[in-house]
Design an enzyme around this catalytic site. Structure first.
Site, mmCIF file in Angstrom:
data_model
loop_
_atom_site.group_PDB
_atom_site.id
_atom_site.type_symbol
_atom_site.label_atom_id
_atom_site.label_comp_id
_atom_site.label_asym_id
_atom_site.label_seq_id
_atom_site.Cartn_x
_atom_site.Cartn_y
_atom_site.Cartn_z
ATOM 1 N N LYS A 1 0.839 -1.201 0.000
ATOM 2 C CA LYS A 1 0.000 0.000 0.000
ATOM 3 C C LYS A 1 0.879 1.259 0.000
ATOM 4 O O LYS A 1 1.946 1.265 0.630
ATOM 5 C CB LYS A 1 -0.900 -0.026 1.247
ATOM 6 C CG LYS A 1 -1.948 1.079 1.310
ATOM 7 C CD LYS A 1 -2.832 0.899 2.534
ATOM 8 C CE LYS A 1 -3.857 1.998 2.687
ATOM 9 N NZ LYS A 1 -4.706 1.838 3.885
ATOM 10 N N SER B 1 -9.627 1.889 3.110
ATOM 11 C CA SER B 1 -8.773 2.643 2.221
ATOM 12 C C SER B 1 -7.760 1.776 1.472
ATOM 13 O O SER B 1 -7.205 2.226 0.476
ATOM 14 C CB SER B 1 -8.019 3.711 3.011
ATOM 15 O OG SER B 1 -7.143 3.121 3.936
ATOM 16 N N SER C 1 -9.856 -0.373 7.218
ATOM 17 C CA SER C 1 -9.281 -0.165 5.886
ATOM 18 C C SER C 1 -8.700 -1.399 5.210
ATOM 19 O O SER C 1 -8.447 -1.367 4.002
ATOM 20 C CB SER C 1 -8.194 0.906 5.960
ATOM 21 O OG SER C 1 -8.788 2.161 6.094
#
Lengths: 91, 484
Positions: B73, B148, B172
């Site tokens: 990420k 996210s 997330s």
């Protein structure tokens, strides 16, 4: 409803600025969020103390971390090994 | 999946470079439609793979993760590789060090394919707030990926990476895992070092893993969950291996059904969850009912704390030492304000403003301090649940993925996190596992929450459940879908 003066203070604290149009939209959103979070005021608190995460502290020894070059690597402007900023005030 | 690929590498059925190339070419073909990657590190990936091939050719033994392609990420620091946090503010930012988790995986020889798309600075549940555009769901490209860690979940679901590193502040990892039909683990607070994770809300953030199945997640988790003195909140104790417990029978385990979190779920999801409960019973677990009466308060508590911490953490972005600096300004003050104005997106600005409202001395007691107290009292309630059960079961989220742009206002977007924030507030591990599909074929997820540092118990249950889900229950690609 969040007052315009309050929004101005928050803008200053947040180091942000909004146009009048943006402020109107923001005010609407922030009011809705406030209404949503206000339910905690009626919460039946069972504890007097707040939450704390555990933390392991270490000895504060000087160890190698990063070189000056590394630390300046992402600086938008630099000069002679320092961060360079616009002049503040008159000389 | 990792084990099978490892076997294939060891038996020389395919080389590490071939495996990496397969993934790189899939990214090349499909990612323009999905937008799961922000940066693809082609050259570095091939170089790592070549080293693995050399070892194999020399007859050396290779580790389980050596040559396995992964995604990371974009808020997890990677040395010399842009780490943008999905923000214009950091679009050119190249960290000078690796995050602890990345360092560990590099040492293991995993191949970094690239950095995945995310809601800006981790602030969002839908994957739509990135400066680089929304990530799309591989089951339906006009639907949200969840966020996210949307890019991480999509990269795994669409076979654009074997596994992904993500981060979870309020759901997330688990939410996009649920929407994309993959397994997503948020470890206990302090299980994985946050060193190198760009902070959003430091008391809630945690790095975790997304994978195709629970075994993959356990393999990676075991390798990144170690003590690290560079994060003072990272626990020093020795961890139990999650992989070695996977096969353990569930007989005697107590699973608590968290009743409040079932309120308002669709009948389709309810049916999938009830089916899962039957399967856990069949596996030998005892099902009990548990309750956190104030669980609806977890959302407002979470948003007060997260916004407060965000306002404080994001104050560092001032265009002085790193990050974007505005081109036109007349004073330092103007430089900072204009840089922040131009660099941050709307969602981020809104949360900073809200956070500063909660932290103002006039409001601090009413909001921040009260929220910390309610947080402590919620944790007490959850602790009592663990006196009755080893694990807590709930939906991960109340729906399957929805169309892009469907949630227009902030509060309705916040509400998608209802089932996930409790684990973050209490620092507990939680995993989302696929548990069926809705009538249009979009995946559902179920969430299991464990006691602190009991990831081995949590993943054992997730693994056992996964073994019993018949193929038709596992989400399949089809129609508008991408796969390799």
């Amino acid at each position: 409803m969040m007052k315009q003066t309050e929004l101005k203070t928050l803008e200053k604290l947040s180091k942000l600025s909004f146009t009048e149009k943006e402020k109107k939209q923001l005010q609407k959103e922030l009011d809705a969020v406030l209404l949503f979070v206000d339910q905690i005021k009626d919460a039946d608190e069972k504890t007097e103390t707040g939450f704390e995460n555990s933390c392991d502290l270490r000895e504060d020894n000087i160890v190698y971390s990063f070189s000056r070059e590394d630390l300046l690597h992402n600086a938008p402007t630099k000069e002679q090994g320092f961060f360079k900023l616009p002049r503040r005030g008159e000389y | 999946m990792i084990r099978a690929l490892h076997e294939a590498l060891v038996r020389k059925k395919l080389s590490a470079v071939e495996l990496t190339d397969k993934y790189l070419s899939a990214i090349n073909s499909y990612d323009s439609a999905l937008n799961s990657y922000i940066t693809v590190t082609e050259r570095e990936a091939r170089a790592t793979a070549r080293l693995v091939d050399k070892k194999i050719a020399n007859g050396e033994e290779i580790g389980l993760l050596e040559g396995i392609p992964m995604s990371v990420k974009d808020n997890i620091s990677t040395k010399g590789i842009i780490t943008s946090c999905g923000s214009k503010m950091l679009k050119d930012y190249k960290p000078v060090y690796d995050a602890y988790a990345v360092e560990q995986l590099r040492l293991e020889g995993a191949v970094l394919l690239g950095k995945t798309n995310m809601d800006e600075f981790g602030m969002g549940s839908t994957g739509e707030s990135s400066y680089y555009g929304a990530t799309r769901n591989p089951y339906h490209r006009n639907f949200v990926s969840g966020g996210s860690s949307g890019g991480a979940a999509v990269s795994v679901a669409a076979d654009l990476a074997v596994f992904g590193l993500g981060s979870d502040t309020g759901g997330s990892i688990r939410l996009p895992a649920s929407f994309c039909g993959v397994v997503g683990l948020k470890p206990s607070y302090g299980a994985v070092s946050r060193y190198g994770l760009i902070a959003y809300a430091s008391s809630l953030d945690q790095i975790g893993v997304l994978g195709k199945d629970t075994e993959d997640v356990a393999i990676v988790f075991d390798r990144i969950s170690k003590a690290d003195c560079r994060d003072s909140t990272c626990h020093k104790h020795k961890r139990s291996s999650a992989v070695s417990e996977l096969e353990k029978p569930l007989k005697g385990r107590k699973i608590g059904v968290l009743t409040e979190l079932f309120q308002g779920v669709s009948s389709e999801l309810e049916q999938s969850l009830q089916q899962a409960i039957i399967q856990f019973r069949y596996l030998g677990a005892e099902i009990v009912e548990v309750s956190v009466p104030d669980s609806t308060l977890s959302l407002p508590v979470y948003y007060i704390l997260a916004c407060g911490e965000c306002a404080s953490n994001l104050a560092r972005f001032d265009g002085v030492r790193y990050g974007a600096r505005a081109k036109h300004f007349e004073s330092i003050e103007e430089m900072i304000v204009t840089s922040r104005n131009e660099g941050f997106g709307l969602e981020v600005k809104q949360r900073i403003m809200m956070g500063n409202y909660f932290l103002r001395s006039a409001n601090y007691d009413d909001y921040y301090r009260t929220a910390q107290r309610v947080r402590a009292s919620l944790c007490k309630d959850v602790e009592q649940c663990f006196a009755k059960a080893d694990l807590l079961l709930s939906p991960t989220v109340h729906t399957s993925a929805f169309p892009l742009g469907a949630l227009k206002d902030a509060v309705s977007r916040y509400q998608t996190d209802l089932c996930t924030v409790l684990a973050n507030l209490c620092g507990l591990p939680a995993v989302s596992v696929p548990c069926g599909v809705d009538k249009t074929g979009l995946p559902f997820g179920l969430q299991l929450m464990g006691n602190k540092f009991c990831e081995h118990i949590l993943l054992n249950a997730a693994y056992q459940y996964e073994q019993t889900t018949i193929e038709s229950c596992k989400p399949k690609f089809g129609g508008d879908t991408v796969g390799i």
